[in-house]
Design a protein around this motif. Structure first.
Motif, PDB file in Angstrom:
ATOM      1  N   THR A 113       0.854  -1.175   0.000  1.00  0.00           N
ATOM      2  CA  THR A 113       0.000   0.000   0.000  1.00  0.00           C
ATOM      3  C   THR A 113       0.892   1.227   0.000  1.00  0.00           C
ATOM      4  OG1 THR A 113      -1.661  -1.176   1.299  1.00  0.00           O
ATOM      5  CG2 THR A 113      -1.834   1.215   1.230  1.00  0.00           C
ATOM      6  N   VAL A 114       0.670   2.130  -0.931  1.00  0.00           N
ATOM      7  CA  VAL A 114       1.418   3.385  -0.965  1.00  0.00           C
ATOM      8  C   VAL A 114       0.745   4.318   0.028  1.00  0.00           C
ATOM      9  CG1 VAL A 114       2.171   5.331  -2.375  1.00  0.00           C
ATOM     10  CG2 VAL A 114       2.060   3.038  -3.366  1.00  0.00           C
TER      11      VAL A 114
ATOM     12  N   LYS B 264      10.130  10.636  -2.608  1.00  0.00           N
ATOM     13  CA  LYS B 264      10.298   9.582  -1.619  1.00  0.00           C
ATOM     14  C   LYS B 264       8.929   8.939  -1.434  1.00  0.00           C
ATOM     15  CE  LYS B 264      12.931  10.646   1.793  1.00  0.00           C
ATOM     16  NZ  LYS B 264      13.455  11.152   3.071  1.00  0.00           N
ATOM     17  N   VAL B 265       8.840   7.647  -1.754  1.00  0.00           N
ATOM     18  CA  VAL B 265       7.577   6.919  -1.691  1.00  0.00           C
ATOM     19  C   VAL B 265       7.572   6.056  -0.437  1.00  0.00           C
ATOM     20  CG1 VAL B 265       6.079   5.288  -2.878  1.00  0.00           C
ATOM     21  CG2 VAL B 265       7.461   6.882  -4.211  1.00  0.00           C
ATOM     22  N   PHE B 266       6.597   6.291   0.434  1.00  0.00           N
ATOM     23  CA  PHE B 266       6.460   5.505   1.652  1.00  0.00           C
ATOM     24  C   PHE B 266       5.428   4.413   1.399  1.00  0.00           C
ATOM     25  CE2 PHE B 266       8.026   9.579   3.106  1.00  0.00           C
ATOM     26  CZ  PHE B 266       9.026   9.197   3.979  1.00  0.00           C
TER      27      PHE B 266
ATOM     28  N   PRO C 217      10.484  12.683 -11.541  1.00  0.00           N
ATOM     29  CA  PRO C 217      11.324  12.647 -10.342  1.00  0.00           C
ATOM     30  C   PRO C 217      12.023  11.295 -10.152  1.00  0.00           C
ATOM     31  CG  PRO C 217       9.125  13.456  -9.814  1.00  0.00           C
ATOM     32  CD  PRO C 217       9.083  12.955 -11.222  1.00  0.00           C
ATOM     33  N   GLU C 218      13.208  11.341  -9.560  1.00  0.00           N
ATOM     34  CA  GLU C 218      13.922  10.132  -9.167  1.00  0.00           C
ATOM     35  C   GLU C 218      13.192   9.548  -7.959  1.00  0.00           C
ATOM     36  OE1 GLU C 218      16.504   7.209  -9.611  1.00  0.00           O
ATOM     37  OE2 GLU C 218      16.626   8.992 -10.876  1.00  0.00           O
ATOM     38  N   ILE C 219      12.881   8.254  -7.997  1.00  0.00           N
ATOM     39  CA  ILE C 219      12.036   7.633  -6.974  1.00  0.00           C
ATOM     40  C   ILE C 219      12.873   6.785  -6.026  1.00  0.00           C
ATOM     41  CG2 ILE C 219      10.134   6.021  -6.602  1.00  0.00           C
ATOM     42  CD1 ILE C 219       9.090   6.800  -9.378  1.00  0.00           C
ATOM     43  N   THR C 220      12.602   6.944  -4.725  1.00  0.00           N
ATOM     44  CA  THR C 220      13.171   6.051  -3.717  1.00  0.00           C
ATOM     45  C   THR C 220      12.019   5.507  -2.882  1.00  0.00           C
ATOM     46  OG1 THR C 220      13.534   7.881  -2.182  1.00  0.00           O
ATOM     47  CG2 THR C 220      15.399   7.244  -3.543  1.00  0.00           C
ATOM     48  N   PHE C 221      12.121   4.246  -2.511  1.00  0.00           N
ATOM     49  CA  PHE C 221      11.080   3.591  -1.720  1.00  0.00           C
ATOM     50  C   PHE C 221      11.560   3.395  -0.292  1.00  0.00           C
ATOM     51  CE2 PHE C 221      10.136   2.273  -6.060  1.00  0.00           C
ATOM     52  CZ  PHE C 221       8.785   2.525  -6.130  1.00  0.00           C
TER      53      PHE C 221
ATOM     54  N   LEU D  77      11.023  -4.359  -0.962  1.00  0.00           N
ATOM     55  CA  LEU D  77      11.867  -3.199  -1.283  1.00  0.00           C
ATOM     56  C   LEU D  77      12.868  -3.527  -2.384  1.00  0.00           C
ATOM     57  CD1 LEU D  77      12.663  -1.521   2.160  1.00  0.00           C
ATOM     58  CD2 LEU D  77      11.292  -0.608   0.301  1.00  0.00           C
ATOM     59  N   VAL D  78      13.432  -4.742  -2.337  1.00  0.00           N
ATOM     60  CA  VAL D  78      14.381  -5.165  -3.374  1.00  0.00           C
ATOM     61  C   VAL D  78      13.665  -5.251  -4.728  1.00  0.00           C
ATOM     62  CG1 VAL D  78      15.823  -7.084  -4.178  1.00  0.00           C
ATOM     63  CG2 VAL D  78      15.944  -6.340  -1.801  1.00  0.00           C
ATOM     64  N   GLY D  79      12.471  -5.843  -4.738  1.00  0.00           N
ATOM     65  CA  GLY D  79      11.702  -5.968  -5.982  1.00  0.00           C
ATOM     66  C   GLY D  79      11.326  -4.618  -6.554  1.00  0.00           C
ATOM     67  N   LEU D  80      10.923  -3.697  -5.692  1.00  0.00           N
ATOM     68  CA  LEU D  80      10.560  -2.352  -6.162  1.00  0.00           C
ATOM     69  C   LEU D  80      11.784  -1.596  -6.663  1.00  0.00           C
ATOM     70  CD1 LEU D  80       7.922  -1.286  -3.488  1.00  0.00           C
ATOM     71  CD2 LEU D  80       7.508  -1.777  -5.898  1.00  0.00           C
ATOM     72  N   ALA D  81      12.929  -1.804  -6.015  1.00  0.00           N
ATOM     73  CA  ALA D  81      14.162  -1.158  -6.471  1.00  0.00           C
ATOM     74  C   ALA D  81      14.543  -1.657  -7.867  1.00  0.00           C
ATOM     75  CB  ALA D  81      15.288  -1.408  -5.480  1.00  0.00           C
ATOM     76  N   LYS D  82      14.349  -2.951  -8.113  1.00  0.00           N
ATOM     77  CA  LYS D  82      14.657  -3.513  -9.434  1.00  0.00           C
ATOM     78  C   LYS D  82      13.703  -2.974 -10.504  1.00  0.00           C
ATOM     79  CE  LYS D  82      17.997  -6.449  -8.654  1.00  0.00           C
ATOM     80  NZ  LYS D  82      19.302  -6.320  -9.254  1.00  0.00           N
TER      81      LYS D  82
END
Length: 113
Positions: free
Chosen positions: A34-35, A48-50, A88-92, A64-69
């Protein structure tokens, strides 16, 4: 004025990311996500996506690893859905607020009993 625009972009990204992660990404590492919030800088360069993930600590890490990939795919999809000059550059990050709130609620319940 840029704060208002950043908030509008953040809300739109939150909506689009919720749909995108739930429907388009088929990585088995990504669990039930859930975002919860998106914070975009005033210059719209970084987001920054929480997220909240249902499951154990290992499942959260795998998500988190899957979303980073999948970050490149996610960013390109967001770029197509939201018309911006630069996406924008995205970080989770895992949103700890719910767990923190539940822990406080449990402590208060224990105190009342």
């Amino acid at each position: 004025m840029s704060d208002i625009r950043a908030n509008r972009v953040a809300e739109q990204m939150k909506k689009e990311l919720g749909e995108l992660i739930g429907q388009k990404i088929k990585d088995p590492r990504i669990g039930f996500v859930t975002v919860t919030d998106v914070e975009v800088t005033g210059d719209l360069q970084q987001a920054k996506v929480f997220i909240s993930v249902l499951g154990s600590e290992e499942e959260k890490h795998d998500t988190l690893v899957g979303l980073a990939k999948a970050k490149g795919f996610i960013r390109s999809e967001i770029g197509q859905r939201i018309r911006l000059r630069k996406t924008p550059e995205i970080t989770f990050e895992i949103d700890e607020a719910f767990e923190y709130g539940n822990r406080i609620e449990k402590i208060l319940r224990d105190l009342n009993n």
